[in-house]
Scaffold this motif. Structure first.
Motif, PDB file in Angstrom:
ATOM      1  N   GLY A  60       5.848   8.691  -4.356  1.00 52.70           N
ATOM      2  CA  GLY A  60       7.224   8.635  -3.876  1.00 52.70           C
ATOM      3  C   GLY A  60       8.187   8.280  -4.994  1.00 52.70           C
ATOM      4  N   PHE A  61       9.250   7.582  -4.646  1.00 53.92           N
ATOM      5  CA  PHE A  61      10.322   7.288  -5.598  1.00 53.92           C
ATOM      6  C   PHE A  61      10.036   5.980  -6.342  1.00 53.92           C
ATOM      7  N   ASP A  97      16.226   3.990  -8.322  1.00 47.83           N
ATOM      8  CA  ASP A  97      17.509   3.878  -7.625  1.00 47.83           C
ATOM      9  C   ASP A  97      17.538   4.743  -6.377  1.00 47.83           C
ATOM     10  N   TYR A  98      16.717   5.794  -6.374  1.00 49.07           N
ATOM     11  CA  TYR A  98      16.666   6.688  -5.215  1.00 49.07           C
ATOM     12  C   TYR A  98      15.625   6.233  -4.188  1.00 49.07           C
ATOM     13  N   ARG A 125      12.609   8.441   0.102  1.00 53.56           N
ATOM     14  CA  ARG A 125      13.954   8.557  -0.474  1.00 53.56           C
ATOM     15  C   ARG A 125      14.897   7.581   0.227  1.00 53.56           C
ATOM     16  N   ARG A 126      15.741   6.964  -0.532  1.00 48.82           N
ATOM     17  CA  ARG A 126      16.696   5.985   0.000  1.00 48.82           C
ATOM     18  C   ARG A 126      17.798   6.675   0.794  1.00 48.82           C
ATOM     19  N   GLY A 144      21.684  -0.268   2.163  1.00 49.51           N
ATOM     20  CA  GLY A 144      22.191  -1.156   1.138  1.00 49.51           C
ATOM     21  C   GLY A 144      21.081  -1.889   0.399  1.00 49.51           C
ATOM     22  N   ARG A 145      21.482  -2.584  -0.665  1.00 46.36           N
ATOM     23  CA  ARG A 145      20.546  -3.387  -1.445  1.00 46.36           C
ATOM     24  C   ARG A 145      21.072  -4.819  -1.502  1.00 46.36           C
ATOM     25  N   PRO A 146      20.309  -5.797  -0.969  1.00 47.32           N
ATOM     26  CA  PRO A 146      20.759  -7.194  -1.033  1.00 47.32           C
ATOM     27  C   PRO A 146      20.754  -7.707  -2.470  1.00 47.32           C
TER      28      PRO A 146
END
Length: 206
Positions: A126-127, A154-155, A193-194, A199-201
């Motif tokens: 995966g990513f 990042d993805y 995939r994001r 979001g990212r804490p």
């Protein structure tokens, strides 16, 4: 008809009759996938951001002779197949599930396509920074395995999928409890995939 000519004709006939059998024998010596073996997959004519995530080396499941490939909803049975057979079945699965429109798949099998019995792996796909079949070691955690493969990109989604014994569960990358779970041999880790809204804490939670 003289004796010499007759013998020559009989020899030619015998060679012609033996040709199909010889071809069948040659085909039987072609490398085939085995349980616990290694298969190299190379994908072309797919989105560039996916090429690095799906191309690479995969382990054939020791239990049922299947492959677990990124994005596919089910495992593919490959035991006993030649490289050409695997290319066809992998391509057809990505087409039938409408993941890629016209993928080109190349498969490389070793002469024996075997690994030592004692070798155990965790498959990570995966990513991530580098998709890998990571040699298992006692006590390795989810976050340790991900970091050894370059971490999620990042993805990559924070929702990490782990398949164990045919059952897939989802874990949160930003949960201290989830990221420190202990892995087992044959675990398959997949980073989807994001989603655009994910979001990212700023820090890791409980």
């Amino acid at each position: 008809m003289n004796t010499r000519l007759f013998r020559l004709l009989m020899l030619c006939a015998a060679l012609i009759l033996a040709l199909p059998e010889a071809m069948a024998q040659d085909d039987s010596t072609e490398p085939r996938a085995v349980k616990g073996g290694r298969i190299q997959l190379l994908f072309k004519n797919i989105p560039a951001e996916d090429a690095g995530n799906v191309s690479g080396e995969y382990a054939v499941n020791r239990g049922d002779g299947t492959l677990t490939l990124p994005y596919l909803s089910k495992r593919i049975h490959v035991e006993g197949m030649t490289a050409r057979d695997i290319e066809n079945v992998v391509r057809s699965n990505y087409l039938s599930q409408q993941i890629y429109s016209d993928p080109i798949v190349q498969v490389i099998l070793g002469a024996k396509n075997e690994v030592p019995v004692e070798t155990r792996y965790i498959q990570i796909a995966g990513f991530v920074g580098k998709k890998s079949n990571l040699p298992y070691r006692e006590g390795i955690t989810l976050i340790e395995a991900l970091l050894e493969c370059g971490d999620i990109t990042d993805y990559g989604s924070r929702k990490i999928q782990i398949t164990r014994g045919g059952v897939t569960r989802t874990y949160d990358y930003f949960s201290a409890r989830d990221r420190n779970i202990k892995l087992l041999p044959k675990d398959v880790i997949f980073v989807p995939r994001r989603p655009a809204f994910e979001g990212r804490p700023d820090s890791v939670g409980p």
